[in-house]
Design an enzyme around this catalytic site. Structure first.
Site, short mmCIF file in Angstrom:
data_model
loop_
_atom_site.label_atom_id
_atom_site.label_comp_id
_atom_site.label_asym_id
_atom_site.label_seq_id
_atom_site.Cartn_x
_atom_site.Cartn_y
_atom_site.Cartn_z
N GLY A 11 0.88 -1.01 -0.14
CA GLY A 11 0.22 0.06 -0.09
C GLY A 11 0.67 1.13 0.16
O GLY A 11 2.08 1.24 -0.01
N PHE A 12 0.25 2.48 0.17
CA PHE A 12 0.83 3.71 0.14
C PHE A 12 1.66 3.71 1.01
O PHE A 12 2.87 3.92 1.04
CB PHE A 12 -0.16 4.71 0.27
CG PHE A 12 0.11 6.07 0.48
CD1 PHE A 12 1.27 6.74 -0.01
CD2 PHE A 12 -0.69 7.14 1.37
CE1 PHE A 12 1.70 8.01 0.42
CE2 PHE A 12 -0.41 8.30 1.69
CZ PHE A 12 0.85 8.77 1.02
N ILE A 13 1.27 3.74 2.39
CA ILE A 13 2.36 3.98 3.71
C ILE A 13 3.05 2.77 3.86
O ILE A 13 4.41 2.97 4.05
CB ILE A 13 1.51 4.16 4.87
CG1 ILE A 13 0.56 5.56 4.72
CG2 ILE A 13 2.32 4.18 6.15
CD1 ILE A 13 -0.44 5.81 5.98
N TYR A 150 -15.77 3.23 9.12
CA TYR A 150 -14.10 3.04 9.22
C TYR A 150 -13.50 3.80 10.62
O TYR A 150 -12.90 2.95 11.11
CB TYR A 150 -13.73 4.07 8.04
CG TYR A 150 -12.19 4.14 8.16
CD1 TYR A 150 -11.20 3.38 7.86
CD2 TYR A 150 -11.51 5.68 8.54
CE1 TYR A 150 -9.92 3.48 7.89
CE2 TYR A 150 -10.18 5.83 8.58
CZ TYR A 150 -9.24 4.61 8.29
OH TYR A 150 -7.80 4.74 8.28
N LYS A 154 -11.30 1.66 13.40
CA LYS A 154 -10.19 2.12 14.22
C LYS A 154 -9.97 2.13 15.65
O LYS A 154 -9.03 1.89 16.31
CB LYS A 154 -9.56 3.25 13.41
CG LYS A 154 -9.13 2.98 11.92
CD LYS A 154 -7.71 2.41 11.74
CE LYS A 154 -7.77 1.70 10.33
NZ LYS A 154 -6.51 0.97 10.32
P1 NAD Z 1 -3.53 1.52 1.43
O1 NAD Z 1 -5.13 1.22 1.05
O2 NAD Z 1 -2.74 2.01 0.37
O3 NAD Z 1 -2.73 0.23 2.18
C1 NAD Z 1 -3.21 -0.66 2.72
C2 NAD Z 1 -2.84 -1.92 2.17
O4 NAD Z 1 -3.43 -3.03 3.06
C3 NAD Z 1 -3.37 -2.18 0.75
O5 NAD Z 1 -2.23 -2.69 -0.13
C4 NAD Z 1 -4.18 -3.31 0.92
O6 NAD Z 1 -4.20 -4.16 -0.30
C5 NAD Z 1 -3.72 -4.22 2.07
N1 NAD Z 1 -4.76 -4.93 2.88
C6 NAD Z 1 -6.07 -4.64 2.70
N2 NAD Z 1 -6.87 -5.84 3.28
C7 NAD Z 1 -5.78 -6.79 3.55
C8 NAD Z 1 -5.83 -8.07 4.12
N3 NAD Z 1 -7.00 -8.51 4.49
N4 NAD Z 1 -4.84 -8.71 4.03
C9 NAD Z 1 -3.40 -8.20 3.71
N5 NAD Z 1 -3.55 -7.04 3.32
C10 NAD Z 1 -4.77 -6.12 3.14
O7 NAD Z 1 -3.81 2.43 2.55
P2 NAD Z 1 -2.79 3.55 3.43
O8 NAD Z 1 -3.13 4.82 3.07
O9 NAD Z 1 -1.33 3.03 3.07
O10 NAD Z 1 -3.07 3.11 4.48
C11 NAD Z 1 -2.15 2.20 5.48
C12 NAD Z 1 -3.07 2.12 7.02
O11 NAD Z 1 -2.70 3.49 7.42
C13 NAD Z 1 -4.41 1.66 7.02
O12 NAD Z 1 -4.65 0.95 8.17
C14 NAD Z 1 -5.26 3.01 6.91
O13 NAD Z 1 -6.52 2.84 7.62
C15 NAD Z 1 -4.23 3.91 7.89
N6 NAD Z 1 -4.58 5.39 7.96
C16 NAD Z 1 -4.22 5.86 6.64
C17 NAD Z 1 -4.26 7.23 6.36
C18 NAD Z 1 -3.99 8.03 5.11
O14 NAD Z 1 -4.16 9.28 5.05
N7 NAD Z 1 -3.44 7.30 4.22
C19 NAD Z 1 -4.93 8.04 7.47
C20 NAD Z 1 -5.22 7.40 8.78
C21 NAD Z 1 -4.95 6.23 8.78
#
Ligand code: NAD
Length: 319
Positions: A11-13, A150, A154
């Site tokens: 994913g992104f982060i 959502y 969390k």
């Molecule tokens: P993202 O969707 O790019 O990354 C999440 C990754 O988790 C994805 O690659 C997805 O394929 C994987 N995933 C989802 N379900 C899965 C499963 N059942 N088994 C294995 N992998 C699975 O999102 P992100 O923006 O990188 O967010 C990462 C985390 O940070 C998440 O938990 C999100 O809720 C949290 N978050 C992000 C933000 C933001 O601004 N990007 C803000 C607050 C919290």
């Protein structure tokens, strides 16, 4: 060198976290199921930046069903980022959010117990603050009024982690991220959508009157905070903490959009529509705890971050 398990590594982060850990000399086991929330190709591109690194092992596994298949290894800590992300889609399908974000987090805990892993960094979110009126948001504020499925998943994750810490003495930091942006940003997030529309001279639809505000945090700052949390967790004992990782500088929607038009050198063209259910009015992080505990100080302003992101998009036309 220590081995760290990163969930959501494509994913992104997650992809940025893996790169930093590998650069610091850790071994990394990455898990991702390429959840269809957005295009698999984008996640494969993220992963390709480090997939062939000698210290990285990738498994296309689902955290809800496949963790027993993770090979035996001396895993020192888990950074649990895998989740159904996104506020608005959670209103349409809460069950899938409960499954991945709550059942999935329980599966992570069960896996850690079985494998004797005692350190966890968990991705929570500023959304747990709901429409709290007191700003900036502090970790000690009441967060009993989430306004989207959502957000409650969390908050549930944080509560589950407290119980896990209490019963099994696992050291845990829940990090509340505040609207992270930058290279590889999820396509559903506002900044990415706005840039794409403005670039191609399309009309922007803004929800609300433009006065809503977000504490946008540049990815490099967030990832530094995650790394600091990992180090703290690994060095200390009896840790249970909730930590805001924000930028301490809310930016209104109008200010954000004006800045994107400026960076892209385009003529403003916007339409206003009603606020969307589940959207909060403002996010604004008090980062005192992050500073005191993790020595976290964000350094990238919205102007600098947007410029960097736009030039990354110019170099990566397929995004
Ligand atoms: P993202 O969707 O790019 O990354 C999440 C990754 O988790 C994805 O690659 C997805 O394929 C994987 N995933 C989802 N379900 C899965 C499963 N059942 N088994 C294995 N992998 C699975 O999102 P992100 O923006 O990188 O967010 C990462 C985390 O940070 C998440 O938990 C999100 O809720 C949290 N978050 C992000 C933000 C933001 O601004 N990007 C803000 C607050 C919290």
């Amino acid at each position: 060198m220590d081995t760290i398990l990163v969930t959501g590594c494509a994913g992104f982060i997650g992809s940025h976290v893996c790169e930093l850990l590998l650069a610091k000399g850790f071994k990394v086991i990455g898990i991702d199921n390429f959840d269809p929330f957005y295009n698999r190709t984008l996640k494969e591109q993220n992963l390709n930046n480090f997939l062939h690194h000698a210290a990285f092992d990738f498994y296309e596994y689902d955290i809800c069903t496949d963790l027993d298949r993770v090979p035996e290894a001396d895993i020192k800590a888990v950074i649990h980022l895998a989740a159904k992300a996104g506020v608005r889609p959670s209103l349409q399908n809460p069950t899938s959010y409960i499954h991945t974000n709550i059942v999935g987090t329980q599966q992570i805990q069960d896996f850690m117990l079985k494998r004797g892993i005692t350190k966890l960094v968990f991705a929570s979110s500023s959304s747990v603050y709901g429409n709290n009126k007191k700003v900036p948001f502090a970790e000690s504020d009441v967060v009993d009024y989430p306004i989207s499925p959502y957000a409650f998943t969390k908050k549930a994750g944080e509560l589950m982690n407290y119980t896990f810490h209490h019963l099994h003495q696992v050291d845990i930091i829940n990090l509340r991220f505040f609207t992270v942006y930058g290279p590889r940003q999820r396509p559903d997030l506002a900044i990415n959508k706005f840039i794409q529309l403005i670039k191609y001279n399309k009309t922007l639809t803004l929800f609300g009157d433009g006065s809503t505000a977000r504490d946008y945090t540049y990815i490099d700052d967030t990832v530094k905070g995650i790394y600091a949390a990992l180090q703290y967790c690994m060095q200390e004992s009896n840790v249970y903490a909730i930590v805001n990782l924000g930028n301490k500088t809310p930016v209104t929607l109008n200010e954000l959009v004006d800045e994107i038009y400026r960076v892209l050198n385009k003529q403003k063209n916007v339409l206003f529509e009603e606020m969307q259910p589940g959207d909060v009015d403002i996010t604004f992080a008090d980062i005192t705890v992050a500073k005191n505990l993790l020595n976290y100080t964000p350094t990238v302003s919205i102007e600098e971050g947007l410029s960097k992101y736009v030039s990354w998009l110019d170099d990566n036309q397929n995004r």
